[in-house]
Design an enzyme around this catalytic site. Structure first.
Site, PDB file in Angstrom:
ATOM      1  N   HIS A 145      -8.959   9.229   4.880  1.00  0.00           N
ATOM      2  CA  HIS A 145      -8.060   8.518   5.620  1.00  0.00           C
ATOM      3  C   HIS A 145      -8.715   8.241   7.274  1.00  0.00           C
ATOM      4  O   HIS A 145      -9.012   9.288   7.435  1.00  0.00           O
ATOM      5  CB  HIS A 145      -6.586   8.462   5.568  1.00  0.00           C
ATOM      6  CG  HIS A 145      -6.113   7.983   4.098  1.00  0.00           C
ATOM      7  ND1 HIS A 145      -5.796   8.661   3.310  1.00  0.00           N
ATOM      8  CD2 HIS A 145      -6.256   6.734   3.704  1.00  0.00           C
ATOM      9  CE1 HIS A 145      -5.133   7.993   2.271  1.00  0.00           C
ATOM     10  NE2 HIS A 145      -5.422   7.025   2.483  1.00  0.00           N
ATOM     11  N   ASP A 158       1.038  -1.079   0.075  1.00  0.00           N
ATOM     12  CA  ASP A 158       0.023   0.055   0.021  1.00  0.00           C
ATOM     13  C   ASP A 158       0.945   1.333  -0.073  1.00  0.00           C
ATOM     14  O   ASP A 158       2.147   1.314   0.147  1.00  0.00           O
ATOM     15  CB  ASP A 158      -0.832  -0.062   1.214  1.00  0.00           C
ATOM     16  CG  ASP A 158      -1.996   0.818   1.267  1.00  0.00           C
ATOM     17  OD1 ASP A 158      -2.388   1.624   0.154  1.00  0.00           O
ATOM     18  OD2 ASP A 158      -2.387   1.121   2.530  1.00  0.00           O
ATOM     19  N   HIS A 159       0.442   2.456  -0.023  1.00  0.00           N
ATOM     20  CA  HIS A 159       0.998   3.636   0.057  1.00  0.00           C
ATOM     21  C   HIS A 159       2.540   3.550   0.067  1.00  0.00           C
ATOM     22  O   HIS A 159       2.830   3.655   1.354  1.00  0.00           O
ATOM     23  CB  HIS A 159       0.477   4.853   1.004  1.00  0.00           C
ATOM     24  CG  HIS A 159      -0.898   5.107   0.846  1.00  0.00           C
ATOM     25  ND1 HIS A 159      -1.141   6.289   0.194  1.00  0.00           N
ATOM     26  CD2 HIS A 159      -1.998   4.751   1.311  1.00  0.00           C
ATOM     27  CE1 HIS A 159      -2.449   6.495   0.114  1.00  0.00           C
ATOM     28  NE2 HIS A 159      -3.071   5.520   0.627  1.00  0.00           N
ATOM     29  N   SER A 210     -13.010   2.490   5.821  1.00  0.00           N
ATOM     30  CA  SER A 210     -13.762   2.442   7.335  1.00  0.00           C
ATOM     31  C   SER A 210     -14.914   3.574   7.579  1.00  0.00           C
ATOM     32  O   SER A 210     -14.297   5.021   7.162  1.00  0.00           O
ATOM     33  CB  SER A 210     -12.844   2.397   8.422  1.00  0.00           C
ATOM     34  OG  SER A 210     -11.890   1.335   8.066  1.00  0.00           O
TER      35      SER A 210
HETATM   36 ZN    ZN Z   1      -4.846   5.136   1.622  1.00  0.00          ZN
END
Ligand code: ZN
Length: 301
Positions: free
Chosen positions: A194, A81-82, A233
């Site tokens: 986020h 990820d990132h 989320s």
């Molecule tokens: Zn992200």
């Protein structure tokens, strides 16, 4: 066995999303995979650079070593990820070195995040990474637009962000970005944010976000690639499920499973109990929130 690139195309076409679970603590990997298997679902396990810098994922090698202990390729794949070009503290990152290392270790897909750069620079950085990834047979995810939340300090009022569309991925830019960068999947900003990661904010309830579905459909039509929802989320369920019918193929889930793990660990001082909390929450996300339990075969064949 289907490649992750094929699986994501199936996800985009079928409207059945592939959740991607962030693992900021190594002991979360086992219960997450167990939950995915028990729910007969397909998901990605993923780690972002900030999860070994600011949490306890330790590093790329440690994560893949732990992942391989529990790996079930019919159910899970490992994603990087990132990896930001410029990080949330405004520091330059040696993203090519990190991504090359992940590909050499066997991560099956990677992300470069050039979203803090000007469009031209984001295209150039992403194209470099896409070439590296494709040479290793791995798809490359990129980000365009601003998915707020990782920066230190308070977020601007959410309603203001949503109504103004400030930071939303621009449709014309997205069309050009995908064509010129050759990225395979695109993380878009359509109202998603986020979870906070700094200070006391990281333990607080996440702001309820919502998605502009018309804007999403325009991005899907303009880009033609599987789209990714970061900050999965804390968005109302009907909103998320509707987004999956409009191009979202991958949904990143971080806060939702991190907070029960951390809270249980704090309360009981037991890693085993924290793992069970992460297991229960992962099952609930798959079954109740995303409704992907029992739908693995549609994606994986
Ligand atoms: Zn992200």
């Amino acid at each position: 066995m289907k490649s992750i690139a094929e699986i994501m195309r199936s996800a985009a076409a079928s409207g059945i999303p592939a959740p991607a679970f962030n693992v900021p603590y190594l002991p979360m990997i086992e219960p997450v995979i167990r939950a995915v298997v028990d729910q007969d679902a397909f998901a990605l396990v993923e780690v972002a650079r900030l999860e070994w810098v600011k949490f306890e994922a330790r590093g790329l090698a440690q994560v893949i070593r732990e992942f391989q202990r529990w790996d079930k390729p019919d159910h899970v794949r490992l994603h990087l990820d990132h990896v930001p070009v410029i990080d949330e503290d405004n520091c330059r990152v040696d993203y090519l070195a990190i991504i090359s290392e992940a590909l050499a270790l066997g991560y099956t897909s990677v992300m470069v995040d050039g979203s803090r750069l000007a469009l031209e620079d984001n295209i150039a950085a992403t194209r470099q990474v896409a070439e590296l990834a494709h040479a290793a047979g791995a798809p490359c995810e990129a980000e365009l637009g601003a998915v707020w939340g990782h920066e230190a300090g308070p977020l601007p009022p959410y309603e203001e962000l949503f109504v103004s569309g400030k930071g939303f991925t621009d449709v014309d830019q997205a069309r050009r970005f995908v064509a010129e960068s050759s990225c395979d999947w695109l993380s878009v900003a359509i109202g998603n944010i986020h979870g906070a990661i700094s200070g006391a904010q990281k333990d607080q309830k996440k702001v309820t976000a919502r998605l502009n579905l018309d804007h999403l459909a325009r991005l899907r039509d303009a880009t033609g690639v599987p789209l990714v929802l970061h900050g999965g989320s804390g968005i109302p369920q009907d909103n998320v499920l509707a987004a999956c019918g409009r191009g979202i193929a991958k949904i990143n889930i971080g806060t939702d499973i991190r907070q029960p793990y951390e809270a249980t660990l704090r309360a009981t001082d037991s890693v085993a109990r924290a793992q069970e909390a992460a297991y229960a929450r992962t099952c609930a996300v798959l079954r109740d929130n995303l409704r992907v339990s029992g739908r693995r075969r549609t994606l994986v064949g």
